[in-house]
Scaffold this motif. Structure first.
Motif, short mmCIF file in Angstrom:
data_model
loop_
_atom_site.label_atom_id
_atom_site.label_comp_id
_atom_site.label_asym_id
_atom_site.label_seq_id
_atom_site.Cartn_x
_atom_site.Cartn_y
_atom_site.Cartn_z
N VAL A 232 0.69 -1.35 0.05
CA VAL A 232 -0.11 0.00 0.06
C VAL A 232 0.88 1.21 0.02
O VAL A 232 1.92 1.16 0.68
CB VAL A 232 -1.02 0.06 0.94
CG1 VAL A 232 -1.63 1.29 1.32
CG2 VAL A 232 -1.92 -1.20 1.27
N ASP A 233 0.60 2.05 -0.83
CA ASP A 233 1.31 3.35 -1.01
C ASP A 233 1.03 4.45 -0.13
O ASP A 233 -0.04 4.85 0.30
CB ASP A 233 1.00 3.98 -2.30
CG ASP A 233 2.03 5.31 -2.69
OD1 ASP A 233 2.95 5.45 -1.81
OD2 ASP A 233 1.90 6.03 -3.65
N PHE A 234 1.80 4.58 0.91
CA PHE A 234 1.74 5.68 2.07
C PHE A 234 2.39 7.19 1.69
O PHE A 234 2.48 7.90 2.75
CB PHE A 234 2.52 5.09 3.32
CG PHE A 234 1.69 3.91 3.81
CD1 PHE A 234 0.48 3.91 4.45
CD2 PHE A 234 2.37 2.76 3.45
CE1 PHE A 234 -0.12 2.74 4.83
CE2 PHE A 234 1.70 1.43 3.98
CZ PHE A 234 0.54 1.53 4.74
N THR A 235 3.07 7.23 0.44
CA THR A 235 3.73 8.51 0.39
C THR A 235 3.22 9.60 -0.17
O THR A 235 3.59 10.71 -0.53
CB THR A 235 4.96 7.85 -0.40
OG1 THR A 235 4.43 7.58 -1.90
CG2 THR A 235 5.90 6.89 -0.03
N LEU A 236 1.74 9.27 -0.64
CA LEU A 236 1.20 10.68 -1.45
C LEU A 236 1.16 11.93 -0.92
O LEU A 236 1.46 12.87 -1.24
CB LEU A 236 -0.31 10.17 -1.78
CG LEU A 236 -1.08 11.06 -2.54
CD1 LEU A 236 -0.33 11.23 -3.84
CD2 LEU A 236 -2.58 10.59 -2.83
N PHE B 105 2.61 12.51 2.76
CA PHE B 105 3.53 12.84 3.74
C PHE B 105 4.77 12.18 3.36
O PHE B 105 5.85 12.19 4.08
CB PHE B 105 3.29 12.46 5.32
CG PHE B 105 2.01 13.21 5.71
CD1 PHE B 105 2.21 14.61 6.12
CD2 PHE B 105 0.87 12.59 5.69
CE1 PHE B 105 0.98 15.16 6.53
CE2 PHE B 105 -0.20 13.26 6.15
CZ PHE B 105 -0.22 14.58 6.68
N GLY B 106 5.06 11.67 2.23
CA GLY B 106 6.15 11.20 1.78
C GLY B 106 6.83 9.85 2.58
O GLY B 106 5.74 8.91 2.76
N ARG B 107 7.85 9.75 2.83
CA ARG B 107 8.35 8.57 3.37
C ARG B 107 7.74 8.38 4.79
O ARG B 107 7.87 7.17 5.49
CB ARG B 107 9.86 8.49 3.51
CG ARG B 107 10.59 8.27 2.03
CD ARG B 107 12.05 8.36 2.02
NE ARG B 107 12.54 6.98 2.76
CZ ARG B 107 14.02 6.81 2.89
NH1 ARG B 107 14.60 7.54 2.34
NH2 ARG B 107 14.19 6.03 3.34
N ILE C 200 3.15 7.73 10.07
CA ILE C 200 1.98 8.51 10.66
C ILE C 200 0.90 7.85 10.55
O ILE C 200 0.18 7.58 11.56
CB ILE C 200 1.78 9.75 9.78
CG1 ILE C 200 2.96 10.64 9.92
CG2 ILE C 200 0.41 10.47 10.16
CD1 ILE C 200 3.01 11.73 8.90
N TYR C 201 0.71 6.65 9.70
CA TYR C 201 -0.36 5.69 9.47
C TYR C 201 -0.33 4.84 10.82
O TYR C 201 -1.37 4.37 11.43
CB TYR C 201 -0.05 4.74 8.36
CG TYR C 201 -0.95 3.65 8.14
CD1 TYR C 201 -2.07 3.64 7.95
CD2 TYR C 201 -0.41 2.33 8.21
CE1 TYR C 201 -3.24 2.53 7.75
CE2 TYR C 201 -1.13 1.16 8.18
CZ TYR C 201 -2.62 1.29 7.77
OH TYR C 201 -3.25 0.13 7.78
N TRP C 202 0.86 4.19 11.15
CA TRP C 202 0.89 3.62 12.36
C TRP C 202 0.55 4.16 13.52
O TRP C 202 -0.14 3.49 14.69
CB TRP C 202 2.55 3.06 12.63
CG TRP C 202 2.88 2.35 13.76
CD1 TRP C 202 1.90 1.72 14.55
CD2 TRP C 202 4.06 2.04 14.35
NE1 TRP C 202 2.61 0.91 15.66
CE2 TRP C 202 3.96 1.61 15.36
CE3 TRP C 202 5.31 2.55 13.85
CZ2 TRP C 202 5.11 1.21 16.40
CZ3 TRP C 202 6.49 2.32 14.70
CH2 TRP C 202 6.34 1.35 16.17
N VAL D 74 -3.96 10.57 5.07
CA VAL D 74 -2.55 10.06 4.73
C VAL D 74 -2.38 9.33 3.38
O VAL D 74 -1.49 9.53 2.82
CB VAL D 74 -2.24 9.21 5.96
CG1 VAL D 74 -0.88 8.35 5.62
CG2 VAL D 74 -2.10 9.89 7.21
N LEU D 75 -3.49 8.56 3.06
CA LEU D 75 -3.31 7.67 1.95
C LEU D 75 -3.62 8.42 0.55
O LEU D 75 -3.18 7.82 -0.37
CB LEU D 75 -4.17 6.63 2.12
CG LEU D 75 -3.99 5.57 3.34
CD1 LEU D 75 -5.12 4.38 3.56
CD2 LEU D 75 -2.59 4.80 3.14
N PHE D 76 -4.57 9.29 0.59
CA PHE D 76 -5.11 9.86 -0.48
C PHE D 76 -5.09 11.60 -0.62
O PHE D 76 -5.26 11.92 -1.70
CB PHE D 76 -6.61 9.48 -0.67
CG PHE D 76 -7.15 8.29 -0.34
CD1 PHE D 76 -6.83 7.38 -1.53
CD2 PHE D 76 -7.78 7.68 0.46
CE1 PHE D 76 -6.93 6.19 -1.49
CE2 PHE D 76 -7.98 6.43 0.79
CZ PHE D 76 -7.56 5.45 -0.40
#
Length: 524
Positions: free
Chosen positions: A384-388, A390-392, A397-399, A472-474
């Motif tokens: 799953v892409d988390f970088t859109l 907040f980047g790396r 942040i998701y955690w 975070v994701l979108f």
């Protein structure tokens, strides 16, 4: 002494003691019968006489050393306090007579059982209907609230001689009014400085659910193509109007709205195509035969609507992350209570209350910290892409959002579990169902398009976890400050209530234990 021979001596010893007691009893035959039957049925491993929890434990060395005395009718004394109880009374309390279900001796018990079952079924039925209705109600008659969906029309084709822009406004407004569904509002292009980017920013900021943008050169390009069809054989009318919307903002809404959008687009295409054919037939500078020969699409689809999904949910995994996964998050948050409660119970009697409370809180928070990491790593493992947005740092942040979300719902579940176990444990299962449904119902669909009852979702943790994860994701509207504030408020309230729940649970359990002991003493 070998096992079988030892059990034989024990049975003989029990029979001898019973015979001795029988000589002192007024009912010698009954006493002998009971004693003989017990000597035949029970052995040393299975008999309750040898179970310490029942208070009757014979020392094997004593039995071995006094077997001769047993056969002479002398009784071997138990090693516990129960030795003060006469042998005959002890056997009378241990022997239970079994009855058939319809025996008159069980009449009062049967009545009590039927009443308890009936009462439990009624309670369960009320809870099922009350709790599940929250979820069913969030789906009921959703079309009724689609009139709350407001879509913008930004007409950049506003020259005095414009044709496409005014026609789209007229046709779309008439369709929306007739359909009685979503509403359209015309906005001045000057309010956005005739900039597509400014319109996109407003849409992403949730100022509207979507926006129709009519290109400034829509009429000019269409007229040129109609007058010179040979030069516009590859004419594409989809660039004249676009519909900009963020699917990830409310996936369920756009799935529900999709039929309306398709009908509106088709209605506009057909209506405007008829108008183009009529105009081309009446205009001397246009030839229907030339248009049909070189660019027939000008007559069938002079203008179409291009879908500009600015925040698509292209990865099916997003459904697991944003919906079903959040249900599992609630359930997992309760697991730590089940796993760690036996450990906590061994430490509770040995610790100061204040230290025990602090210990419980810290271990729970640490457990949620670790469990949320494993939960989050699943999404990372499936790419799953988390970088859109907040980047790396997106995964971290998701955690953290999952951690505080799990802490908020887990703390509530733990407090209720402490109270339920001490009062009425069967309610705990229904609490878990309520916790899942009450959080999920307003989280997976826009509260603005639900009955007013579901506004409570703004104050519930999973709705705020869901909104924060969308950011975070979108990269949707950033409401993380408000979302995190609500989640921390839940954590604070749970932390304040936890000592009270621990005290209440301990107090009620001790009271029940004292009542049980008093009842046992009364039976003796």
């Amino acid at each position: 002494m070998p096992g079988p021979l030892s059990r034989t001596f024990s049975r003989a010893s029990g029979l001898a003691r019973t015979m001795t007691a029988a000589t002192q009893s007024h009912d010698i035959g009954d006493a002998l019968s009971r004693g003989f039957s017990m000597s035949l049925v029970h052995d040393e491993e299975a008999s309750p006489y040898f179970e310490s929890q029942n208070g009757f434990q014979w020392d094997q060395d004593t039995i071995n050393s006094k077997q001769k005395d047993d056969f002479n009718g002398l009784s071997v004394q138990p090693t516990t306090a129960a030795s003060q109880m006469p042998d005959l009374e002890r056997r009378e309390t241990l022997v239970q007579q079994l009855h058939g279900f319809f025996s008159s001796s069980l009449r009062s018990n049967r009545v009590h059982a039927f009443r308890a079952i009936a009462g439990s079924l009624i309670l369960m039925g009320v809870l099922i209907m009350g709790i599940l209705s929250i979820y069913w109600g969030s789906y009921y008659n959703r079309d009724k609230y689609l009139n709350r969906v407001q879509l913008w029309i930004i007409n950049m084709d506003d020259a005095p001689s414009a044709w496409v822009g005014p026609a789209f406004i007229s046709i779309s407004t008439a369709f929306a009014t007739a359909a009685g569904s979503a509403t359209v509002v015309v906005k001045n292009a000057s309010d956005f400085d005739f900039s597509y980017e400014n319109v996109y920013a407003e849409v992403l900021d949730q100022k509207t659910w979507g926006a129709y943008i009519i290109a400034s050169n829509a009429t000019t390009e269409l007229v040129k193509a109609l007058e010179n069809p040979a030069d516009y054989e590859n004419y594409d009318g989809s660039y004249s109007v676009q519909f900009a919307y963020p699917q990830a903002e409310e996936q369920a809404l756009f799935s529900l709205l999709s039929p309306w959008l398709s009908e509106q687009a088709e209605y506009f295409r057909e209506t405007f195509a008829n108008e183009v054919i009529r105009t081309a037939g009446q205009n001397s500078s246009m030839s229907l035969s030339d248009i049909s020969q070189h660019a027939p699409q000008l007559l069938s689809t002079p203008v179409s609507i291009y879908d500009n999904n600015m925040r698509p949910m292209t990865n099916p995994l997003f459904t697991a992350v944003m919906q079903i996964g959040l249900i599992y998050l609630i359930i997992i948050s309760f697991f730590q209570f089940n796993f760690f409660q036996p450990v906590h119970m061994t430490l509770a009697p040995q610790m100061k209350r204040s230290h025990y409370i602090l210990y419980r809180l810290v271990t729970s928070w640490l457990a949620y910290f670790v469990l949320s990491l494993f939960y989050s790593l699943i999404s990372l493992a499936y790419q799953v892409d988390f970088t859109l947005k907040f980047g790396r740092a997106g995964f971290f942040i998701y955690w953290m959002i999952n951690w505080i979300g799990m802490t908020s719902v887990g703390g509530a579940c733990e407090n209720v579990a402490l109270v339920a176990i001490a009062t009425f444990p069967p309610l705990l299962g229904f609490w878990m169902i309520f916790m899942v449904i009450s959080n999920v119902a307003p989280a997976f669909f826009s509260i603005k398009l639900l009955p007013a009852f579901y506004r409570y979702g703004y104050a519930f943790p999973i709705k705020n976890v869901c909104d924060a994860l969308k950011t975070v994701l979108f990269g949707t509207r950033n409401t993380m400050g408000r979302n995190i504030g609500v989640i921390f408020a839940w954590i604070a309230v749970n932390t304040i209530l936890f000592p009270l729940c621990v005290w209440f649970s301990g107090y009620n359990l001790q009271r029940k234990k004292a009542a049980a002991m008093a009842k046992a003493l009364e039976k003796r």
